[in-house]
Scaffold this motif. Structure first.
Motif, PDB file in Angstrom:
ATOM      1  N   VAL A 146      80.196 -41.278 -88.205  1.00  0.00           N
ATOM      2  CA  VAL A 146      79.512 -41.530 -86.937  1.00  0.00           C
ATOM      3  C   VAL A 146      80.080 -40.584 -85.892  1.00  0.00           C
ATOM      4  CG1 VAL A 146      78.974 -43.228 -85.161  1.00  0.00           C
ATOM      5  CG2 VAL A 146      79.129 -43.936 -87.559  1.00  0.00           C
ATOM      6  N   GLY A 147      79.206 -39.741 -85.346  1.00  0.00           N
ATOM      7  CA  GLY A 147      79.644 -38.757 -84.367  1.00  0.00           C
ATOM      8  C   GLY A 147      79.544 -39.257 -82.940  1.00  0.00           C
ATOM      9  N   ALA A 148      79.593 -38.315 -82.005  1.00  0.00           N
ATOM     10  CA  ALA A 148      79.506 -38.657 -80.584  1.00  0.00           C
ATOM     11  C   ALA A 148      78.124 -39.220 -80.261  1.00  0.00           C
ATOM     12  CB  ALA A 148      79.777 -37.415 -79.744  1.00  0.00           C
ATOM     13  N   PRO A 149      78.047 -40.165 -79.324  1.00  0.00           N
ATOM     14  CA  PRO A 149      76.764 -40.786 -78.976  1.00  0.00           C
ATOM     15  C   PRO A 149      75.907 -39.894 -78.079  1.00  0.00           C
ATOM     16  CG  PRO A 149      78.493 -41.726 -77.630  1.00  0.00           C
ATOM     17  CD  PRO A 149      79.177 -40.783 -78.598  1.00  0.00           C
ATOM     18  N   ARG A 150      75.477 -38.797 -78.605  1.00  0.00           N
ATOM     19  CA  ARG A 150      74.605 -37.884 -77.859  1.00  0.00           C
ATOM     20  C   ARG A 150      73.204 -37.944 -78.450  1.00  0.00           C
ATOM     21  NH1 ARG A 150      73.876 -33.435 -81.140  1.00  0.00           N
ATOM     22  NH2 ARG A 150      75.424 -33.133 -82.807  1.00  0.00           N
ATOM     23  N   ALA A 247      58.921 -51.159 -75.382  1.00  0.00           N
ATOM     24  CA  ALA A 247      59.401 -50.009 -76.154  1.00  0.00           C
ATOM     25  C   ALA A 247      58.853 -48.703 -75.604  1.00  0.00           C
ATOM     26  CB  ALA A 247      59.014 -50.159 -77.630  1.00  0.00           C
ATOM     27  N   LEU A 248      57.702 -48.761 -74.931  1.00  0.00           N
ATOM     28  CA  LEU A 248      57.083 -47.543 -74.408  1.00  0.00           C
ATOM     29  C   LEU A 248      57.715 -47.085 -73.100  1.00  0.00           C
ATOM     30  CD1 LEU A 248      54.850 -48.865 -76.358  1.00  0.00           C
ATOM     31  CD2 LEU A 248      53.233 -47.473 -75.076  1.00  0.00           C
ATOM     32  N   ASP A 249      58.483 -47.942 -72.447  1.00  0.00           N
ATOM     33  CA  ASP A 249      59.057 -47.605 -71.151  1.00  0.00           C
ATOM     34  C   ASP A 249      60.350 -46.818 -71.332  1.00  0.00           C
ATOM     35  OD1 ASP A 249      57.012 -49.117 -69.983  1.00  0.00           O
ATOM     36  OD2 ASP A 249      58.215 -50.957 -70.074  1.00  0.00           O
ATOM     37  N   PRO A 250      60.432 -45.603 -70.804  1.00  0.00           N
ATOM     38  CA  PRO A 250      61.660 -44.808 -70.966  1.00  0.00           C
ATOM     39  C   PRO A 250      62.849 -45.468 -70.271  1.00  0.00           C
ATOM     40  CG  PRO A 250      60.136 -43.735 -69.447  1.00  0.00           C
ATOM     41  CD  PRO A 250      59.402 -44.887 -70.037  1.00  0.00           C
ATOM     42  N   VAL A 251      63.984 -45.449 -70.963  1.00  0.00           N
ATOM     43  CA  VAL A 251      65.197 -46.051 -70.410  1.00  0.00           C
ATOM     44  C   VAL A 251      66.310 -45.033 -70.205  1.00  0.00           C
ATOM     45  CG1 VAL A 251      64.695 -48.321 -71.360  1.00  0.00           C
ATOM     46  CG2 VAL A 251      66.022 -46.689 -72.720  1.00  0.00           C
ATOM     47  N   THR A 252      66.132 -43.834 -70.775  1.00  0.00           N
ATOM     48  CA  THR A 252      67.130 -42.793 -70.606  1.00  0.00           C
ATOM     49  C   THR A 252      66.477 -41.448 -70.905  1.00  0.00           C
ATOM     50  OG1 THR A 252      69.402 -42.124 -71.180  1.00  0.00           O
ATOM     51  CG2 THR A 252      67.978 -42.803 -72.993  1.00  0.00           C
ATOM     52  N   GLU A 253      67.229 -40.379 -70.700  1.00  0.00           N
ATOM     53  CA  GLU A 253      66.715 -39.030 -70.946  1.00  0.00           C
ATOM     54  C   GLU A 253      67.084 -38.601 -72.358  1.00  0.00           C
ATOM     55  OE1 GLU A 253      66.506 -35.486 -67.908  1.00  0.00           O
ATOM     56  OE2 GLU A 253      68.380 -35.328 -69.029  1.00  0.00           O
ATOM     57  N   PHE A 254      66.084 -38.120 -73.100  1.00  0.00           N
ATOM     58  CA  PHE A 254      66.325 -37.616 -74.451  1.00  0.00           C
ATOM     59  C   PHE A 254      66.568 -36.109 -74.445  1.00  0.00           C
ATOM     60  CE2 PHE A 254      64.707 -36.248 -78.707  1.00  0.00           C
ATOM     61  CZ  PHE A 254      65.720 -36.820 -79.466  1.00  0.00           C
ATOM     62  N   ALA A 255      65.915 -35.434 -73.542  1.00  0.00           N
ATOM     63  CA  ALA A 255      66.060 -33.996 -73.317  1.00  0.00           C
ATOM     64  C   ALA A 255      65.682 -33.755 -71.860  1.00  0.00           C
ATOM     65  CB  ALA A 255      65.146 -33.209 -74.274  1.00  0.00           C
ATOM     66  N   PRO A 256      65.944 -32.564 -71.328  1.00  0.00           N
ATOM     67  CA  PRO A 256      65.566 -32.312 -69.935  1.00  0.00           C
ATOM     68  C   PRO A 256      64.098 -32.639 -69.665  1.00  0.00           C
ATOM     69  CG  PRO A 256      66.969 -30.550 -70.731  1.00  0.00           C
ATOM     70  CD  PRO A 256      66.661 -31.416 -71.928  1.00  0.00           C
ATOM     71  N   ARG A 257      63.862 -33.509 -68.716  1.00  0.00           N
ATOM     72  CA  ARG A 257      62.523 -33.929 -68.289  1.00  0.00           C
ATOM     73  C   ARG A 257      61.752 -34.653 -69.395  1.00  0.00           C
ATOM     74  NH1 ARG A 257      63.505 -29.032 -66.461  1.00  0.00           N
ATOM     75  NH2 ARG A 257      62.310 -28.033 -68.121  1.00  0.00           N
ATOM     76  N   VAL A 258      62.457 -35.168 -70.386  1.00  0.00           N
ATOM     77  CA  VAL A 258      61.844 -35.944 -71.472  1.00  0.00           C
ATOM     78  C   VAL A 258      62.548 -37.286 -71.564  1.00  0.00           C
ATOM     79  CG1 VAL A 258      61.361 -36.064 -73.942  1.00  0.00           C
ATOM     80  CG2 VAL A 258      61.221 -33.861 -72.756  1.00  0.00           C
ATOM     81  N   GLY A 259      61.814 -38.371 -71.341  1.00  0.00           N
ATOM     82  CA  GLY A 259      62.387 -39.698 -71.418  1.00  0.00           C
ATOM     83  C   GLY A 259      62.136 -40.337 -72.770  1.00  0.00           C
ATOM     84  N   ILE A 260      62.931 -41.347 -73.102  1.00  0.00           N
ATOM     85  CA  ILE A 260      62.753 -42.066 -74.348  1.00  0.00           C
ATOM     86  C   ILE A 260      62.925 -43.555 -74.099  1.00  0.00           C
ATOM     87  CG2 ILE A 260      65.184 -41.764 -75.032  1.00  0.00           C
ATOM     88  CD1 ILE A 260      64.164 -41.636 -77.964  1.00  0.00           C
ATOM     89  N   GLY A 261      62.012 -44.336 -74.685  1.00  0.00           N
ATOM     90  CA  GLY A 261      62.145 -45.785 -74.715  1.00  0.00           C
ATOM     91  C   GLY A 261      62.710 -46.169 -76.070  1.00  0.00           C
TER      92      GLY A 261
END
Length: 336
Positions: A146-150, A247-261
């Motif tokens: 298990v690596g870093a939580p990135r 699940a569709l609502d973004p809660v954090t950033e996955f990549a620059p200007r890309v959110g993820i739920g």
């Protein structure tokens, strides 16, 4: 099927022909707007079942969020709380919440499945690189680091997430999927589970590819569906009806200007906020996208290993033009 013509509803036929130049074989498209639903088909019909690939992750994200809403799990619930992972190092301490946003530190695939050997079998012989049982998958994660939580996209993470959530619900993944999101989705574990309506996909050169079936892969990429099932799913999501909608609502950033739920990706496309996911298997590609502000969604299913992302975004954009009366969607090319 290679010489089949498009059939279906009015203006969507023109959009399909414009988006797929040259024409694609065994393709199905659906569009849902506040006013109507449209379908276009080529080399397939309403009964044809396609592999939807990683769109499965979006469905698994909804199952996870519904389990949270029911109080069965929480974002801090660990894999070790639900699956038999004693003595598996740090894997048992990975939380469901981190899995849902691809930030668990798990690799994309477990080294124990020998991904290089399987990839060679896939590229040379068209073999299914998946097909493991859940027990085999759990054995493969025994040596996972298990690596870093990135942010790191992980098939393994969503496989474990789906099966863990099912365990929390006292169910199997296939049963939980049907209980929550409807009987139209199938998760074949063996080739023998396929029926005459299940399409055979091909690579971009027309070579038939083995179906991606397997118990373990189902939550991350092993679901099949017809265009009718996907159209109904689109309508229900746009109406806010299915469980696990958060699940569709973004809660954090996955990549620059890309959110993820929970599995679902959100980004801005030509000034519109689009929630979407795509899928790719050995012989299929798929795309689903929603402009939730406009109440419009589109899905593209294709039985060939070639991206349909560009076509999906284009079709969604064509039918999302400024909110107006249904007569604004006609057979003519929209003004851009």
């Amino acid at each position: 099927m290679g010489d089949a013509e498009w059939s279906g509803d009015g203006g969507l036929l023109g959009a399909a022909e414009r988006a797929f130049r040259p024409a694609a074989s065994a393709t199905a498209i659906a569009v849902v707007t506040p006013y109507e639903e449209r379908t276009a088909l080529r080399g397939s019909d309403d009964r044809s079942a396609f592999e939807i690939g990683s769109i499965s992750k979006g469905l698994t994200g909804m199952l996870y969020r519904h389990a949270v809403e029911r109080g069965l799990v929480s974002p801090t619930t660990t894999l070790g709380d639900l699956l038999p992972l004693e003595g598996y190092g740090d894997v048992g301490a990975v939380t469901l919440g981190s899995l849902a946003i691809h930030r668990s530190g798990l690799p994309g695939l477990p080294p124990g499945m020998h991904p290089l050997r399987r990839s060679l079998g896939f590229w040379i012989h068209g073999q299914n690189p998946y097909g493991d049982s859940l027990a085999a998958l759990l054995d493969q994660v025994r040596t996972v680091h298990v690596g870093a939580p990135r942010p790191r996209y992980s098939n393994l993470g969503f496989q474990l997430l789906g099966h863990a959530v099912a365990k929390a619900a006292g169910s199997s993944y296939p049963q939980l999927l049907q209980d929550d999101l409807g009987p139209g989705f199938s998760t074949p574990a063996r080739v023998e589970d396929l029926g005459p309506a299940d399409l055979t996909g091909c690579d971009r050169f027309g070579r038939p590819m083995q179906p991606w079936v397997g118990e373990a892969i189902a939550p991350a990429g092993g679901i099949r569906a017809t265009i009718g099932t996907m159209r109904g799913f689109l309508r229900s999501v746009l109406d806010g009806a299915p469980p696990g909608m958060s699940a569709l609502d973004p809660v954090t950033e996955f990549a620059p200007r890309v959110g993820i739920g929970a599995g679902w990706i959100t980004l801005e496309h030509h000034g519109r906020r689009i929630t979407w996911h795509n899928g790719s298997t050995g012989g299929f590609n798929s795309w689903i996208g929603l402009d939730r502000d406009a109440g419009t969604g589109a899905v593209v299913l294709s039985a060939v290993h070639r991206s349909v992302d560009r076509q999906g975004f284009r079709i969604l954009e064509e039918f999302t033009a400024p909110l107006a009366a249904p007569s604004s969607v006609v057979d003519d090319e929209p003004t851009r």
